[in-house]
Each structure stands twice: as structure tokens, then as C-alpha cells.
Write a protein that holds these residues in place. Sequence first.
Motif, PDB file in Angstrom:
ATOM      1  N   THR A 258      65.988 -11.227  61.703  1.00 35.79           N
ATOM      2  CA  THR A 258      64.571 -11.109  62.073  1.00 35.79           C
ATOM      3  C   THR A 258      64.329 -11.278  63.564  1.00 35.79           C
ATOM      4  OG1 THR A 258      64.154 -13.461  61.841  1.00 35.79           O
ATOM      5  CG2 THR A 258      63.879 -12.118  59.868  1.00 35.79           C
TER       6      THR A 258
ATOM      7  N   ASP B 199      61.115 -13.139  54.104  1.00 35.48           N
ATOM      8  CA  ASP B 199      60.243 -13.197  55.270  1.00 35.48           C
ATOM      9  C   ASP B 199      59.113 -12.197  55.062  1.00 35.48           C
ATOM     10  OD1 ASP B 199      59.426 -14.102  57.799  1.00 35.48           O
ATOM     11  OD2 ASP B 199      60.289 -12.304  58.739  1.00 35.48           O
TER      12      ASP B 199
ATOM     13  N   GLY C 153      62.745 -19.403  53.051  1.00 34.51           N
ATOM     14  CA  GLY C 153      61.886 -18.607  53.925  1.00 34.51           C
ATOM     15  C   GLY C 153      60.992 -19.514  54.735  1.00 34.51           C
TER      16      GLY C 153
ATOM     17  N   SER D  63      55.946 -17.325  54.071  1.00 32.66           N
ATOM     18  CA  SER D  63      56.721 -16.121  53.778  1.00 32.66           C
ATOM     19  C   SER D  63      56.474 -15.607  52.362  1.00 32.66           C
ATOM     20  CB  SER D  63      58.210 -16.406  53.984  1.00 32.66           C
ATOM     21  OG  SER D  63      58.601 -17.510  53.196  1.00 32.66           O
TER      22      SER D  63
END
Lengths: 311, 381
Positions: A305, A208, A36, A40
Motif C-alpha cells: 500500500t 485495506d 487491517g 479498513s
Amino acid sequence: MVVKLENVTKTYKKGVRALDNLSFEVRDGEIFGLLGPNGSGKTTSINCLLGLLKYESGNIEVFGEPMSANRYDLKAEIGFVPQNVAVYTELTVYENVDYFCGLYVKEKEKRRRLVEEALNFVSLLEYRNVYPRKLSVGLLRRLNIACGIAHKPRLIIFDEPTVGVDPQTRNRVLEGIKRLNREGATVIYTSHYMEEVEQICDYIVIMDKGKVIAHGTNEELKASIRHGETIEVQLLEPKKEYLELFGKIHNVYSTYYKDDILVIKSEKGSTNIPNVLEILKDKGIKYGLLFSEIPTLNDVFLEITGKELRD
Amino acid sequence: MTVFRLYWRIFWKNSVIALIYFMVFIVLGLIQVQNYPEDEFSFSIVKTKIVFVDRDNTEITQGLKSYLEKYAIYKDIEEGKIEEALFYNEIELYVEIPEGFTEALKEGEILPIGIKTGSQAPRAHIITRTIQKYSHLAYVHINNGQDSEALVSKLRDLLDREAVVSEVGRAGADLSESVYYFNYMAYLLLALIISVISVIMLAFKPLEIKRRNLLSSISNRKMNLILLFCNFLLGIGFLLALLVLGIILYPRQVLTGSGFLLMLNAFIFIFPVMALSYLVVTLFDSKNVITACGVVFSLGFSFITGVFIPQFLLDEKILLIAKFIPSYYYVANNNKINEIANLNFQNLRPVLTNFLIQLGFALLFILITVYVAKKRETQEN
Ligand SMILES: Nc1ncnc2c1ncn2[C@@H]1O[C@H](COP(=O)(O)OP(=O)(O)OP(=O)(O)O)[C@@H](O)[C@H]1O
Ligand SMILES: [Mg+2]
């Protein structure tokens, strides 16, 4: 199941929600990767699962038993290599490893052997009488690792152990982790470097903003996205109209410029390199270098994302 | 055991500071000893320089003055310069007989005689005691119908006879030199404990280290208890070293009832100082800042609370500030213990009060430390 997190939510006192209904499981004998970007929640989740931090809801189990701050029996089986180096500056390399090992292993002779082994493992034997102040960042990180693994725990947690380390040391660390795993330890490895995670982890969870956004093996993760190939062409005279031109190729879903480099992304299927080369030749477009890249975890992250893993 | 060993290892690596402080102290102590006559015998040879102001000026008071010539040399010093003269050892004692002293004796009352001693006045003690005895004897014998001249010579006789006996029968020894030593100890204990203990504690402070230790079989509570125990041992160790040195230097003074009180006072003083060292390490994260605190607190406190300069020479305003500092009560107590001639409960009351005040400071510092630590901990979560 070695570790199990179930709907863990953690909000820091300042109001930062670091973990948001986080769940994942770590199986016995695997190298588990927690990937991450910065902030995160990787370190937070590790601290929660080690009983170092309180969280407001959710369940955490370690070795099949509920984990809490006073489960010293469970903690004794865990080795931890924290993100920030945690050693005593007043103690030498040897004394540091000896101390941390001594917290678990009381027997002197056995401890001496384990400490030697750990120092050998990170190749620090020749630095045994050196103080941490005198060590370079890479050596310090290796000492940090030796302190965490000397007592031969069943579960070892590495929190970004390679930050600020040169590539050579990094490879050594990664090789070492694989070796520990082969010798029987279950490993949790957190990082924001996708290459490392790809290189050593059997199972990967991508995080995330305190949530799991994807999980699976390296291959599963890459197979789960529509992206199949990135072709990058360095153009001598980049023109706007080329974007449309290459965008028309079958399977291509995105084209854009990165400086003078034209980036062409296509979905899974056969490679588009011949098609791209044909157009370049047909139109007489002058180009320098041309690369093709298979999907990375960054592509997985990007597709889910909409942002890069690393900025 | 692992943590215990670690503590002493870290102490060992920081022990140079302690060693330096001790060396300085021993050197100063030795210089000190050489400047003092070594036993009571030599006191009587060297006469004490005093200023004797007689506002009553009767035959009785003049009789005292002439009797004291045995021990004293009289000096004339302007009234405004008395304190200065005391400080620079131009005189060792200032005596002021109040007006109406003799009249009051006849009425059955002893008016207090004003007495001020200098910072280093081991010999002044004999004189102050002689003055006390003289006035007591005068009080007892004044209404026997003798004329003043006869009374004075009778008092001389009585004093001469008693002088030898009373030296032996006294419970509280003359502690002047050792009191100076004990006062000075306040400086060293502050410096040592803050700079050494706080620096050791600093090694255990980083969050990562704490977490790393929490992961082992040692709970936070157990860890803190071990550290507290070790700190206490170390504090006691420092104290013992200083006490042993004190006993070696002034055996006749320290190995007495009053000397025991001085030692007890020093033991009690350890508590506020240790608590202060915890506070310092809770407030600051840098070794340099902490070492600086050790220097600043020990020197600063010592200057304003009467370790280096006697309390009676200090400015009122400074003393007002000093009352917020535990070493003030430690020093005041040493001086008080020195003044007590008879160790009975009545006389010891103020001493006990000062013990309690010092312990109160310890408690206060601990409360602040706990508050700050709690606040910090919340920020980390
Ligand atoms: N003590 C704290 N108090 C308040 N917020 C914090 C604290 N520690 C971390 N955070 C916040 O919680 C979030 C998660 O932080 P965490 O350190 O777990 O991330 P990470 O994935 O380990 O990042 P990195 O790769 O930088 O180590 C971040 O937004 C961070 O700013
Ligand atoms: Mg982190």
C-alpha cells in the motif's frame, strides 16, 4: 469451509463504502486473522457475516449454509466477542456470563458449569460478584470474552479483543484463544496489531479500504514481498552523504533517516550486516546501536500500500 | 424466559427509586387521611364555610339560604378574592344564585346556579346536592298556588324527609378525598414509570447489547415483545399497588361504581405514560437525563394540569398548554367522575371521551417513538 464471503460490498447510508468486493474463506479448525488498519472494514465485515448488518451485494455462507439475520440455528453455534464491550452494567460478572450463556443453554446445571468454566478461563472467578463499573479495562475485556465463549460455540469471532489492554493481559488472552482453538473451535481474530496476528494466526487476510490486499500464512505473506531485511544504525553524526554510500551495497533498495537512525532496507537473500559493519569501520563512522530485523507484516502492508499499518 | 428473568433482575437493581417514591407517597397519603374527617357522620357536625351570593333575592332563594344554615356557615368575601379564598380553604364553597331565578322557575325553567368548590371540599358536596334538590323541588311545587312562605316551609319538610333516604339510594358516591388521591396518582405514575421503566429500557438500548442479543436465538421482535410485556406488567404492578393503597385509605369511596370509574381512568392513564417512557428512552441515552426527565415531567405536568393545584384555579393560558398533556384529561376525568350523580350513558359520555383522548396521546407518543427509532436505526446502518 466454516465461513465464506464472496464479493461482499457494503456501503453505509452516509455513503461510506466500507466493504468493496470483499472475499475470503475460513477453514475448519484454524485461527483466521483479519488484519487491517483502523477503518479498513474489519468490524463491518464481521457484522455482515453475523447477519447484523445488511449489505448490498455478495454472498455469505456460514457452516456451508447461506447466512442471514434469521438463521438462529447457525447463530447458536457462533460465539462473538464484540469490539466494544457489551455487558449489562446492572448485572454482576457472574450474572452477565450466566445471561449470555442462558440465551443458548437453558439447562440450569449445565449452564452453571459452563459459566464457571468460562470465568475460570478468563481468570475472573474471584470477581464473580463485582459489577462491571468496578472493573478495570483489562478485566472488562476479559468479561466480554467470557460472555462470548461460555456456551462453547464451534466458531468464535474476536473483534479486536485486546484494545486498551496491558501486555500481560494481552498475552493471556492470546494464549486463551490458542487454547480454545486446540479444544476444537474455529477462530476469527481481527486486529490492527500485526504482532498479535503473527503470533497466533494460521492464516491471515490483510485488508485495506474494504478490500483484501494480501492473504496467506504468515510465512507465505512475508515470502511474497521483495523486502528481506531492515538494518537500523544509530549514528552519532548523521550525514546526508551516507545515504548514498550505504545505498550502493548489493541488494539494498532503500535508505533513509528516522531521526538520527539510518534505515537500510535490502531485498531477500543473505544478510547485509557484515557489509554494513565493514563500511562503518572503513569510513570511521561513529555509531551507537545497530539492529537487524527480519520482515514483519507491516513490511508486507507497506510494500503493497505504500503506507505503514500503524501511523 | 432468559430475557424475562433479566428484566426483573434489572428492575430489582433499580427498585430503590420506586421504593422512595412509594414511601413519600404513603407518608403524604397518611397525612392527607388525618386531615380529613373519616366518614359522612362527621361531615354533619363540622359546618361548611361558604359564600352565598343571592342576585335574585326572593323569598324562595332566601328560603334556600336559611335552610342551608343546617350545614353551612356564611362568610363575606370580596368578589375578586373568591378563588384565592377557595384555594387557601378560607371557604369551601361559593354559591351564586342568578338574577331571575325564581321568575324562571315559574316559567318552567331552572337557571343554572353558579357553584365553585375548593381543592379540598369533601363537605361541600352535601350542600351542592341540597341546592340541586331544593331547586328541583321548588320547580315541581312552585305553581301549586301556594304563597312563597308556605312553599318554602313545604320545601324544608320535603328536604328533611328525603335527606336520610337519598344518602342510601345514590349511585355515585361522594369521592372528594379519593379524587384528590387519584389526581395525585398521576404524579406518581408519571414519576415511577418514566424513571423506572425508562431506566430499565436503557439497559437494553446500547447498539452493542442489541447486536449481542440479536446473535442469540431471540429475534429483535421477540425481544421487544418480551420487554413490552414486562413493562406492562410493571406498570400494572405500580398501578395495583397504588390502587390497593387507595382502597385501604378510602374503602367507602373507591369500592363503588364511581370508584371503579376512577380506577378505570387510572388504568387508561397508564398507556400514555408508558408510551411517553418509551419516547424518553428512545430520545435520551443517559441514565441521569432520563431520571431527570422523570422528575421534570412528573412535577411539571402535575403542576400545570391540575394535580397539585385544582384546574379551575389555573390560569387560562396554562390550561391551554395543559391540554397538550395527557394528565390534563386524566385529572379532568377524575373531577368529572366525582361530579356525576347518576351513572348513566348520557352522564358518562364526557368521561369516555377523555378515555379516548388519553389513548390518543398514547398512540401519538408511540408513533413519534417509532419514527425516532427508525431514524436512529438508519444512522446505524
Ligand atoms: N455506522 C456507520 N455509519 C457510517 N460509516 C461507518 C459506520 N461504521 C463504520 N463506518 C465506516 O466504515 C469504515 C469501516 O469501518 P469499520 O468499523 O468496519 O473498520 P475497522 O476495520 O473495524 O476499524 P477499527 O480498527 O477502527 O475498528 C470506516 O471508514 C468507518 O468510518
Ligand atoms: Mg473495528
